[in-house]
Design an enzyme around this catalytic site. Structure first.
Site, PDB file in Angstrom:
ATOM      1  N   HIS A  41      70.303  64.258  -4.164  1.00 52.92           N
ATOM      2  CA  HIS A  41      69.621  65.728  -4.282  1.00 52.92           C
ATOM      3  C   HIS A  41      69.608  66.335  -2.942  1.00 52.92           C
ATOM      4  CE1 HIS A  41      67.197  63.046  -7.493  1.00 52.92           C
ATOM      5  NE2 HIS A  41      67.560  64.185  -8.049  1.00 52.92           N
ATOM      6  N   GLY A 151      74.422  68.494  -9.870  1.00 49.10           N
ATOM      7  CA  GLY A 151      75.421  67.278  -9.469  1.00 49.10           C
ATOM      8  C   GLY A 151      76.242  67.204 -10.289  1.00 49.10           C
ATOM      9  N   ASP A 154      75.968  63.981 -13.207  1.00 48.48           N
ATOM     10  CA  ASP A 154      75.829  64.267 -14.670  1.00 48.48           C
ATOM     11  C   ASP A 154      76.789  65.477 -15.007  1.00 48.48           C
ATOM     12  OD1 ASP A 154      72.927  63.315 -15.183  1.00 48.48           O
ATOM     13  OD2 ASP A 154      73.031  64.051 -13.204  1.00 48.48           O
ATOM     14  N   SER A 190      68.066  58.501  -9.623  1.00 49.34           N
ATOM     15  CA  SER A 190      66.652  58.304  -9.489  1.00 49.34           C
ATOM     16  C   SER A 190      66.487  56.975 -10.554  1.00 49.34           C
ATOM     17  CB  SER A 190      65.711  59.234  -9.898  1.00 49.34           C
ATOM     18  OG  SER A 190      66.274  60.510  -9.228  1.00 49.34           O
TER      19      SER A 190
HETATM   20  O1  PAF Z   1      69.463  66.459 -13.979  1.00 50.55           O
HETATM   21  C1  PAF Z   1      68.458  66.712 -13.987  1.00 50.55           C
HETATM   22  O2  PAF Z   1      67.709  66.430 -13.150  1.00 50.55           O
HETATM   23  C2  PAF Z   1      67.649  67.406 -15.022  1.00 50.55           C
HETATM   24  O3  PAF Z   1      68.226  67.265 -16.313  1.00 50.55           O
HETATM   25  C3  PAF Z   1      67.494  68.996 -14.870  1.00 50.55           C
HETATM   26  C4  PAF Z   1      68.824  69.848 -14.565  1.00 50.55           C
HETATM   27  C5  PAF Z   1      66.669  69.262 -13.716  1.00 50.55           C
HETATM   28  C6  PAF Z   1      66.811  69.405 -16.043  1.00 50.55           C
HETATM   29  O4  PAF Z   1      65.539  69.107 -16.078  1.00 50.55           O
END
Ligand code: PAF
Length: 280
Positions: A41, A151, A154, A190
């Protein structure tokens, strides 16, 4: 010690704080997160800082992207330590609404998305992308950032959000940032916190399998064979694989050619579902 970033709980407060900055011509970047922040993050925050004058991070564990029985209740919520971490990264503010602010009584809108949302995650978590698309549209409209950073870990989510922004004419550039990995190759997430020691050892097989498959494709091996071997390795190491697929890097449909494609994987070790992907 640096000051903690200001926390905004309501859309109106956040918009009021951003208005004078916008009037001064400052550009704004948003990094949407569900909190439990890790180095992955923080790399998105650094990328956002390169791209805009001020950075807003949102922290919201979005109930709409979890199905009953998934880990919504147990998802790590670590706001105090998240704020400490963000203080080191010169973040202007954190938007951390509660569920009532995002979904007040009577909330009745949902964004249904197809195209890159079809298949892969959707085959196993059919609720997921509508929940993500709905909350991301709300976050983008609350902040109206010039740029938003997501990121590549995903990867399907990133493509879905690019599609969403394009289809709805959202005035935000969607930028992907590379996956940050542990020293042994495990993609930071996480959810890695859920792994016990043995599962953590097993977890490295995911990135190893992706690398092996990518190298095999580079050496001209046939995808069907490559996939078969990868599935066998994952099974042997204790994973239950949801998918291990080769997809076009943009529309996520079947690729004509391995070049310009991406291998995407989702697999469960114990109760923990991990996802990862690699550019071919
Ligand atoms: O990737 C994430 O952490 C979540 O899917 C997001 C993009 C914040 C939406 O809740």
């Amino acid at each position: 010690m640096r000051n903690l970033p200001d926390v905004y709980r309501g859309v109106d407060d956040l918009r009021a704080a951003l208005l004078p900055l916008r009037r001064e011509g400052k550009t704004i970047a948003l990094v949407p997160t569900m909190g439990a922040l890790h180095a992955g993050h923080l790399s998105l925050v650094e990328k956002a800082r390169e791209l805009a004058d001020i950075v807003i991070v949102s922290i919201f564990v979005n109930p709409k992207q979890f199905a009953p029985g998934e880990d919504f209740e147990s998802y790590p919520r670590t706001e105090a330590s998240d704020l400490q971490k963000l203080a080191e990264h010169d973040v202007f503010g954190v938007f951390a609404p509660n569920a009532k602010e995002m979904y007040p009584n009577g909330f009745a809108t949902s964004i249904q998305i197809e195209g890159p949302a079809l298949g892969l995650e959707t085959d196993h978590r059919p609720h997921f992308f509508n929940g993500v698309a709905t909350v991301v549209a709300k976050l983008l409209l609350a902040v109206l950032p010039d740029v938003a950073v997501f990121g590549e870990k995903d990867y399907q989510q990133l493509r879905v959000i690019k599609q969403l922004a394009r289809d709805l004419h959202l005035p935000t550039q969607i930028v992907g940032a590379p996956t940050v990995r542990e020293d042994d190759g495990l993609a930071m997430s996480s959810r890695n916190e859920y792994l016990d020691d043995k599962e953590r050892e097993t977890a490295i097989t995911i990135s190893q399998t992706l690398n092996t498959a990518r190298n095999a494709l580079h050496n001209g091996e046939n995808w069907i064979e490559v996939r078969k071997k990868a599935l066998a390795v994952l099974k042997l190491s204790g994973f239950a694989t949801d998918y291990f697929e080769l997809r076009h890097a943009k529309h996520l449909g079947t690729p004509v050619d391995a070049k310009g494609s991406r291998i995407l994987v989702a697999a469960k070790v114990g109760e923990t579902r991990l996802i990862d992907n690699i550019e071919v």
